[in-house]
Design a protein around this motif. Sequence first.
Motif, mmCIF file in Angstrom:
data_model
loop_
_atom_site.group_PDB
_atom_site.id
_atom_site.type_symbol
_atom_site.label_atom_id
_atom_site.label_comp_id
_atom_site.label_asym_id
_atom_site.label_seq_id
_atom_site.Cartn_x
_atom_site.Cartn_y
_atom_site.Cartn_z
ATOM 1 N N UNK A 136 48.715 26.395 37.244
ATOM 2 C CA UNK A 136 48.872 26.910 35.879
ATOM 3 C C UNK A 136 47.849 28.013 35.609
ATOM 4 N N UNK A 137 46.625 27.799 36.059
ATOM 5 C CA UNK A 137 45.595 28.832 35.895
ATOM 6 C C UNK A 137 45.942 30.069 36.720
ATOM 7 N N UNK A 138 46.481 29.827 37.921
ATOM 8 C CA UNK A 138 46.838 30.934 38.804
ATOM 9 C C UNK A 138 47.924 31.812 38.196
ATOM 10 N N UNK A 139 48.883 31.187 37.471
ATOM 11 C CA UNK A 139 49.999 31.947 36.894
ATOM 12 C C UNK A 139 49.548 32.910 35.805
ATOM 13 N N UNK A 140 48.483 32.567 35.099
ATOM 14 C CA UNK A 140 48.035 33.444 34.004
ATOM 15 C C UNK A 140 46.704 34.108 34.357
ATOM 16 N N UNK A 141 46.473 34.265 35.669
ATOM 17 C CA UNK A 141 45.202 34.837 36.117
ATOM 18 C C UNK A 141 45.017 36.253 35.575
ATOM 19 N N UNK A 142 43.807 36.607 35.210
ATOM 20 C CA UNK A 142 43.553 37.957 34.713
ATOM 21 C C UNK A 142 43.797 38.992 35.807
ATOM 22 N N UNK A 143 44.189 40.178 35.410
ATOM 23 C CA UNK A 143 44.389 41.237 36.388
ATOM 24 C C UNK A 143 43.957 42.547 35.754
ATOM 25 N N UNK A 144 43.899 43.564 36.559
ATOM 26 C CA UNK A 144 43.499 44.865 36.039
ATOM 27 C C UNK A 144 42.639 45.578 37.058
ATOM 28 N N UNK A 145 42.254 46.790 36.718
ATOM 29 C CA UNK A 145 41.453 47.591 37.633
ATOM 30 C C UNK A 145 40.090 46.930 37.830
ATOM 31 N N UNK A 146 39.743 46.656 39.076
ATOM 32 C CA UNK A 146 38.435 46.063 39.364
ATOM 33 C C UNK A 146 38.366 44.566 39.136
ATOM 34 N N UNK A 147 39.524 43.943 38.887
ATOM 35 C CA UNK A 147 39.551 42.489 38.687
ATOM 36 C C UNK A 147 40.474 41.876 39.727
ATOM 37 N N UNK A 148 40.000 40.837 40.387
ATOM 38 C CA UNK A 148 40.828 40.195 41.399
ATOM 39 C C UNK A 148 40.623 38.689 41.347
ATOM 40 N N UNK A 149 41.724 37.951 41.485
ATOM 41 C CA UNK A 149 41.604 36.492 41.534
ATOM 42 C C UNK A 149 42.079 36.012 42.897
ATOM 43 N N UNK A 150 41.258 35.212 43.557
ATOM 44 C CA UNK A 150 41.603 34.638 44.860
ATOM 45 C C UNK A 150 41.896 33.153 44.658
ATOM 46 N N UNK A 151 42.991 32.694 45.233
ATOM 47 C CA UNK A 151 43.353 31.288 45.080
ATOM 48 C C UNK A 151 44.473 31.135 44.072
ATOM 49 N N UNK A 152 44.821 29.911 43.694
ATOM 50 C CA UNK A 152 44.090 28.679 44.000
ATOM 51 C C UNK A 152 44.249 28.228 45.452
ATOM 52 N N UNK A 153 43.212 27.559 45.918
ATOM 53 C CA UNK A 153 43.206 26.977 47.246
ATOM 54 C C UNK A 153 42.368 25.707 47.159
ATOM 55 N N UNK A 154 42.552 24.796 48.115
ATOM 56 C CA UNK A 154 41.676 23.620 48.094
ATOM 57 C C UNK A 154 40.217 24.067 48.170
ATOM 58 N N UNK A 155 39.355 23.461 47.372
ATOM 59 C CA UNK A 155 37.929 23.773 47.465
ATOM 60 C C UNK A 155 37.444 23.337 48.837
ATOM 61 N N UNK A 156 36.380 23.967 49.353
ATOM 62 C CA UNK A 156 35.858 23.538 50.663
ATOM 63 C C UNK A 156 35.627 22.022 50.726
ATOM 64 N N UNK A 157 35.147 21.434 49.642
ATOM 65 C CA UNK A 157 35.126 19.974 49.552
ATOM 66 C C UNK A 157 36.360 19.600 48.746
ATOM 67 N N UNK A 158 37.477 19.360 49.433
ATOM 68 C CA UNK A 158 38.746 19.154 48.738
ATOM 69 C C UNK A 158 38.729 17.878 47.903
ATOM 70 N N UNK A 159 37.963 16.897 48.343
ATOM 71 C CA UNK A 159 37.774 15.685 47.543
ATOM 72 C C UNK A 159 36.278 15.421 47.455
ATOM 73 N N UNK A 160 35.785 15.246 46.250
ATOM 74 C CA UNK A 160 34.363 14.978 46.048
ATOM 75 C C UNK A 160 34.240 13.885 45.003
ATOM 76 N N UNK A 161 33.538 12.828 45.352
ATOM 77 C CA UNK A 161 33.374 11.675 44.459
ATOM 78 C C UNK A 161 34.717 11.214 43.904
ATOM 79 N N UNK A 162 35.734 11.210 44.758
ATOM 80 C CA UNK A 162 37.034 10.702 44.358
ATOM 81 C C UNK A 162 37.866 11.681 43.549
ATOM 82 N N UNK A 163 37.335 12.861 43.258
ATOM 83 C CA UNK A 163 38.089 13.849 42.490
ATOM 84 C C UNK A 163 38.675 14.890 43.442
#
Length: 457
Positions: free
Chosen positions: A386-413
């Motif tokens: 959902x965040x990825x779909x409305x990601x900001x864009x424009x000159x000099x702005x870039x959004x990478x992801x979403x992707x699993x975080x390097x720690x894909x699961x941390x403390x059960x989250x």
Amino acid sequence: PAIWHSEVGQRARRLTWHGTADGSATVVVGARSALFLPFKNLGLIIVDEEHEALFKQEEGVIYSARDMAVVRARLAGFPIVLVSATPSLESLANVEAGRYRHLVLPSRHGGAALPETRILDMRDHPPPRGLFLSPALTEELTATFERKEQAMLFLNRRGYAPLTLCRSCGHRMECPHCTAWLVEHRNRKILSCHFCDHTEPMPEACPSCGAEQNLTPIGPGIERITEEARHLFPDARILVMASDTLGGPAATAEAVGKISRREVDLVIGTQIVAKGWHFPHLTLVGIVDADLGLGGGDLRAGERTIQLLHQVAGRAGRASTPGRVLLQSYTPEHPVMQALLSGDFDAFMTQEAEQRRPGFWPPYGRLAALIVSADTAVAADDAAAALGRVAPYGDGIQVLGPAPAPMAILRGRHRRRLLLRTRKTIAVQPILRRWLGLVKMDRQVRVDVDIDPVSFL
Ligand SMILES: [Zn+2]
Ligand SMILES: [Zn+2]
């Protein structure tokens, strides 16, 4: 000077607090939180070891104490000095841009010579099977002890072994709450996760296939290096320095005293030994695994490794006797190893800068990490998408992801990550505020925003 850190007692805290408020404490030596003392008339801040990521508090409020100190000095119009033998690229970029002045201290404390550095290519100098110290390093250790000098072995990994593997079925002992291996702590007969507080007794049999006595430790932690050193040097007096063996500042000071009084022959430690200690009789530093820390996708991995290892190496030969540093490495051709060998830190940082500048990576652009976490993978995926779909864009702005975080699961989250990268001239805060306002999050979903992330977990 007045002292300020978490272990200072109530009475001393009160004294320092009032002393800063009424101006009677003229010098305060303190940890991060000293910035919040009610100084009556603060006129100078000195930030020692300015490159240390520790200045950034990761739990709860995320702020860089160094940057806050800079802002504070600028607002009040007084000087601030950032001190480091290996300045951060952020600070060097500020020098380049003319915002900071660069003061150079050309010689070492007391005029001591820089230690002589040697890289041990572990492919040419392999340790005996199942062990971790190269014969070339053990020879140097022997010679050092014969001269009645002190030595230090550095490995930035607590515990006995970072991985426990079943030799029958290949099962790896993992944390049930994190994407992480469990670390064996043999002294306590447990397996422990270094990312959450999960611990479990060391099992007798493999939990997957039931094979008994077939779980084997893979790789070394400092407990294992200590075991090897005790076997090699049964007469050496060994002191282990790690955050879990030393309770806090008082115990650390006690250990440092022992080394200074020459009651110790060999210090084996994690990054706690990198601090600016002055050990006049210590002449040899062995880095057990110089490559550790270069892996992973962390933008600053090289910079941080060189800063840490340079600092550890600096413990050798601080008095009249010259020091020697031996780096055990499987990648001696790596720019970090070459820079440590030549001592040309500036050239390395120039190269780092050239790599980051074109893509507007920090410090030449701004970076913010959004970590979306939820109890289930589906909820985390949905929220991140959902965040990825409305990601900001424009000159000099870039959004990478979403992707699993390097720690894909941390403390059960379950965790997903989006990175927002912008040109330096673009203010990130308003973009983030607007972006986060566009998505209505489920209550169990959390979004943590880290601006200029230091660690990439
Ligand atoms: Zn098994
Ligand atoms: Zn864990």
